[in-house]
Write an enzyme that holds these catalytic residues in place. Structure first.
Site, PDB file in Angstrom:
ATOM      1  N   SER A  96     -95.907  -2.715  36.918  1.00  0.00           N
ATOM      2  CA  SER A  96     -95.202  -1.636  37.611  1.00  0.00           C
ATOM      3  C   SER A  96     -95.668  -1.585  39.052  1.00  0.00           C
ATOM      4  O   SER A  96     -96.832  -1.861  39.344  1.00  0.00           O
ATOM      5  CB  SER A  96     -95.504  -0.314  36.914  1.00  0.00           C
ATOM      6  OG  SER A  96     -95.310   0.770  37.798  1.00  0.00           O
ATOM      7  N   LYS A 121     -99.774  -0.585  33.904  1.00  0.00           N
ATOM      8  CA  LYS A 121     -98.633  -0.963  33.090  1.00  0.00           C
ATOM      9  C   LYS A 121     -98.516  -2.460  32.840  1.00  0.00           C
ATOM     10  O   LYS A 121     -98.788  -3.283  33.713  1.00  0.00           O
ATOM     11  CB  LYS A 121     -97.341  -0.496  33.765  1.00  0.00           C
ATOM     12  CG  LYS A 121     -97.190   1.011  33.737  1.00  0.00           C
ATOM     13  CD  LYS A 121     -96.677   1.506  32.412  1.00  0.00           C
ATOM     14  CE  LYS A 121     -95.174   1.531  32.444  1.00  0.00           C
ATOM     15  NZ  LYS A 121     -94.645   2.051  31.187  1.00  0.00           N
TER      16      LYS A 121
END
Ligand code: ARG
Length: 457
Positions: free
Chosen positions: A276, A282
Site C-alpha cells: 500500500s 500491508k
C-alpha cells in the site's frame, strides 16, 4: 482504389474507413490468413483453376510476406480495411497480375471464417496445455497434503473436518471439466469452412478436402450458409473461458480469505503480493483479486458475441466482425489469468498448524458424535438432538466436545463409552469418511491417481 471498388464512383468517406476497418485488431490473424491463402492457391493450381505458374508465384509471394510480417517489417493500412485485403493488395504489389488470381472461388466471408477457425484451434490447444499445467501443480500439492486436516465449510461456517488435499482436488475436478470443454471447443473449431464462398459455395471445382488436409483440419463444413454464418466455435471457447474464469475466481476468493489475518491458512509469496502506498504494514493479494475482477470481462465478452449473433439473418453480416475483439480479449484474459494463477499457486505457503487448529474449533466433529451414537443403536434423529443439546452446553461453557468428561457426556446420553474420544478425533473423522469421493486419505489418493491417468490419456 478499394479491391471491391468497381461499382463505386466515390472514395469511401474517411469516417467510414475509420469505423468499419478491422485491420487494427484482425492483423493478429495474419499468419492464419497467409497460410490459409497458401493452401487455397496450392489447391487452385492443382485443380487447374488457375495456371500452375501463377499458383507458384502466389505461394512464393505469400511466403515472403509471412516472413516480413514475422519480422515486423509490414505496415498494415486502414484503407485496405482488413487483414484479408491488406495481404492481397500487398501480394499484387509484389508479384503483379498473378496476385489478382488468388481470390478465385473465395469470399472474405469464408476466408475470415477459415482464419478464425485456425486461430481458435491454437487457442484451444494453448488453453488446454495451461489447464494441464495448473492441474499438475494442484495434484503435486494435494499429494503432499493427504493428511493435512482443515475445516470444511458450508455457509462459510465450519462444518466438518476435511483435508487440504481433498479441498484442492475439488478444484482439480473443475479444471478437468474445463479441459473437456476446451476439447469440445477444439472439435467445433476443427472444421474447414473455405469453399462456402460468400454464402452459396462456388462454381469452380474446388477440392475442399485437399485444403482441409493442407491445413490440418479433420473435416469440412457441410453447409455453405452455416460455413460463413457460424461463430459457435468462438462461443464454445468463450463459454468455456467464462466457466474456467468462474472456477479461478472462486479459488481466488478462497485464497484471499485464507490469506487474511483472521484465517491465516496461507501465506502468499512476496513476489505475488503488493503493498500500500500509505499503510506500511500491508501485503495485499492483488493478483487473486484481479483474476476475480477480470472474470466479469470474460463473461462480458461472451455476452457481447451472443448478443451480436442473436438477431442475424443468414448468412454473413458485418455485425460478425465484432467477434474478434471479444474473442481475443476472452482468450488473452483467460491465458494471462491461468499463467499468473499457476505461478502464484506454486509459491503459496500453507499454514497447516492453523488449519488444524481451525478444524478443532467450531464443533466440526459434532456430526461424528451423532454418528457414534447411531453406531450404539440410537436413531439418528435422536442422536442429532442429543448432540445439539450437548453443543449448546459447550457453547455456554466455552468448551470443545473433547473437553467434556465421560460422566458429563453420559449426562446427555447413557450410550457414550470411553471409546467416544477416539471416535471423534479429527483424524478419525477424516479417516472414517472413506467412501469414494470422500476425504479419507486413501480415497483422495485414488482420485489423484485417476486424475493423473486422465491427464496422460
Ligand atoms: N473484416 C471482415 C470480418 O471480420 C471480413 C469479412 C468481410 N466480408 C464482407 N462481406 N464485408 O468479418
Amino acid at each position: 482504389m478499394k479491391l471491391w471498388g468497381g461499382r463505386f464512383s466515390k472514395a469511401t468517406d474517411g469516417l467510414v474507413d475509420d469505423f468499419h476497418s478491422s485491420i487494427t485488431f484482425d492483423q493478429r490473424l495474419y499468419r492464419q490468413d497467409i497460410t490459409g491463402s497458401i493452401a487455397h492457391a496450392t489447391m487452385l493450381g492443382e485443380q487447374g483453376i488457375i495456371p500452375q505458374s501463377d499458383a507458384d508465384a502466389i505461394v512464393e509471394g505469400l511466403k515472403d510476406i509471412l516472413k516480413d510480417a514475422d519480422a515486423g517489417k509490414i505496415t498494415w493500412h486502414v484503407d485496405a480495411e482488413d487483414i484479408h485485403m491488406n495481404v492481397e493488395t500487398l501480394l499484387t504489389e509484389r508479384i503483379g497480375d498473378a496476385g489478382k488470381r488468388l481470390h478465385t472461388g473465395r469470399s472474405r466471408n469464408d476466408q475470415v471464417a477459415l482464419d478464425t477457425h485456425m486461430y481458435a484451434k491454437i487457442a484451444c490447444l494453448d488453453t488446454i496445455a495451461m489447464l494441464e499445467d495448473l492441474i499438475g501443480a494442484l495434484l503435486d500439492t494435494a499429494e503432499n497434503h493427504l493428511h493435512t486436516i482443515m475445516p470444511g465449510y458450508t455457509h462459510l461456517q465450519k462444518a466438518q473436518p476435511i483435508t487440504l488435499a481433498h479441498h484442492l482436488m475439488a478444484y482439480v475436478q473443475m479444471f478437468l471439466r474445463d479441459r473437456t470443454r476446451f476439447q469440445h471447443a477444439l472439435q467445433s473449431a476443427d472444421v474447414m469452412p473455405l469453399g462456402s464462398g460468400a454464402l452459396a459455395g462456388t462454381t469452380y471445382p474446388l477440392n475442399r478436402e485437399r485444403v482441409a488436409d493442407l491445413l490440418d483440419f479433420s473435416s469440412i463444413s457441410q453447409n455453405s450458409l452455416d460455413g460463413v454464418a457460424d461463430r459457435d466455435y468462438l462461443l464454445d471457447y468463450m463459454a468455456g473461458a467464462s466457466i474456467a474464469m468462474m472456477h479461478l475466481s472462486r479459488f481466488c476468493e478462497e485464497l484471499i480469505l485464507w490469506n487474511t489475518n483472521e484465517f491465516h491458512f496461507v501465506e502468499m509469496d512476496d513476489a505475488f503480493s503488493t503493498g500500500s502506498s500509505i499503510m506500511p504494514q500491508k501485503k495485499n493479494p492483488d493478483v487473486a483479486e484481479l483474476i476475480r475482477g477480470k472474470t466479469g470481462r470474460v463473461y462480458g465478452d461472451l455476452l457481447a458475441l451472443l448478443t451480436t449473433m442473436k438477431g442475424l439473418p443468414l448468412a454473413y453480416n458485418k455485425d460478425m466482425q465484432e467477434d474478434k475483439e471479444a474473442f481475443f480479449d476472452s482468450r488473452d484474459t483467460l491465458v494471462k489469468s491461468l499463467t499468473v494463477f499457476t505461478a502464484m499457486f506454486k509459491t503459496l505457503t500453507f499454514r497447516t498448524e492453523t488449519m488444524l487448529k481451525g478444524a478443532a474449533g467450531g464443533f466440526t466433529n459434532a456430526t461424528d458424535l451423532a454418528d457414534y451414537l447411531v453406531r450404539q443403536g440410537v436413531p439418528f434423529r435422536d442422536a442429532h438432538r442429543v448432540v445439539g443439546e450437548l453443543v449448546a452446553h459447550c457453547v455456554k461453557q466455552d468448551k470443545a466436545i473433547l473437553d467434556l468428561s465421560l460422566p458429563e457426556l453420559q449426562a446427555f446420553h447413557p450410550a457414550f463409552q470411553p471409546d467416544v474420544y477416539e471416535a471423534i478425533s479429527l483424524e478419525a473423522c477424516v479417516e472414517r469418511r472413506s467412501i469414494p469421493g470422500a476425504p479419507a486419505p486413501e480415497m483422495v489418493k485414488n482420485s489423484i491417481d485417476a486424475a493423473r491417468k486422465l491427464l496422460n490419456s
